[in-house]
Design a protein around this motif. Sequence first.
Motif, PDB file in Angstrom:
ATOM      1  N   CYS A  46      -4.625   2.186   5.778  1.00 37.98           N
ATOM      2  CA  CYS A  46      -5.243   2.834   4.613  1.00 37.98           C
ATOM      3  C   CYS A  46      -6.013   4.080   5.055  1.00 37.98           C
ATOM      4  O   CYS A  46      -5.940   5.127   4.406  1.00 37.98           O
TER       5      CYS A  46
ATOM      6  N   PHE B 119      -6.259   5.442  -3.928  1.00 35.37           N
ATOM      7  CA  PHE B 119      -7.631   5.001  -3.683  1.00 35.37           C
ATOM      8  C   PHE B 119      -8.548   5.574  -4.757  1.00 35.37           C
ATOM      9  O   PHE B 119      -8.300   6.642  -5.302  1.00 35.37           O
TER      10      PHE B 119
ATOM     11  N   MET C 225      -9.827   0.688   0.387  1.00 32.96           N
ATOM     12  CA  MET C 225      -9.503   0.915   1.800  1.00 32.96           C
ATOM     13  C   MET C 225      -9.817  -0.367   2.573  1.00 32.96           C
ATOM     14  O   MET C 225     -10.959  -0.811   2.620  1.00 32.96           O
TER      15      MET C 225
END
Length: 139
Positions: free
Chosen positions: A38, A85, A33
Amino acid sequence: MDWTGFDAPALRDAASRDLGDGRREALLRVDGMHCSACARRIERALAPLARDVRVHLGTGTVEVDWDARRHPFSAVLGALDAAGFTPAITGAPASSARAERRTALKRIGVALIFGMQVMMLASGHYFGAIDAAYAGLMR
């Protein structure tokens, strides 16, 4: 990646805390991130599963509150993984971390108060305004 191992009660309880009424809360560190886009992508990925999502871009963490009766912990972790992620368990839910910071701040305050008292007593020695008989006591 297979996140189903985190559905075991021992791991789930170590990584999150029970809020009652079937809700759980976890603090997850999210690798990858970097920007507000994001953070928004993480919020969108967790929105169908979570009741509340708080993304902290500065610390790279996500606080997530979800209904554990409807969605297992592995679904939350899998949603982050599917969004691109890598979630990592921090082991301390947000409210626990807040309590720890509060305790540390109280300890610093007490240390400052007592440190000021010692400096006040020693200031006579620093400025040469203390009798030689008491100088050894102040050391």
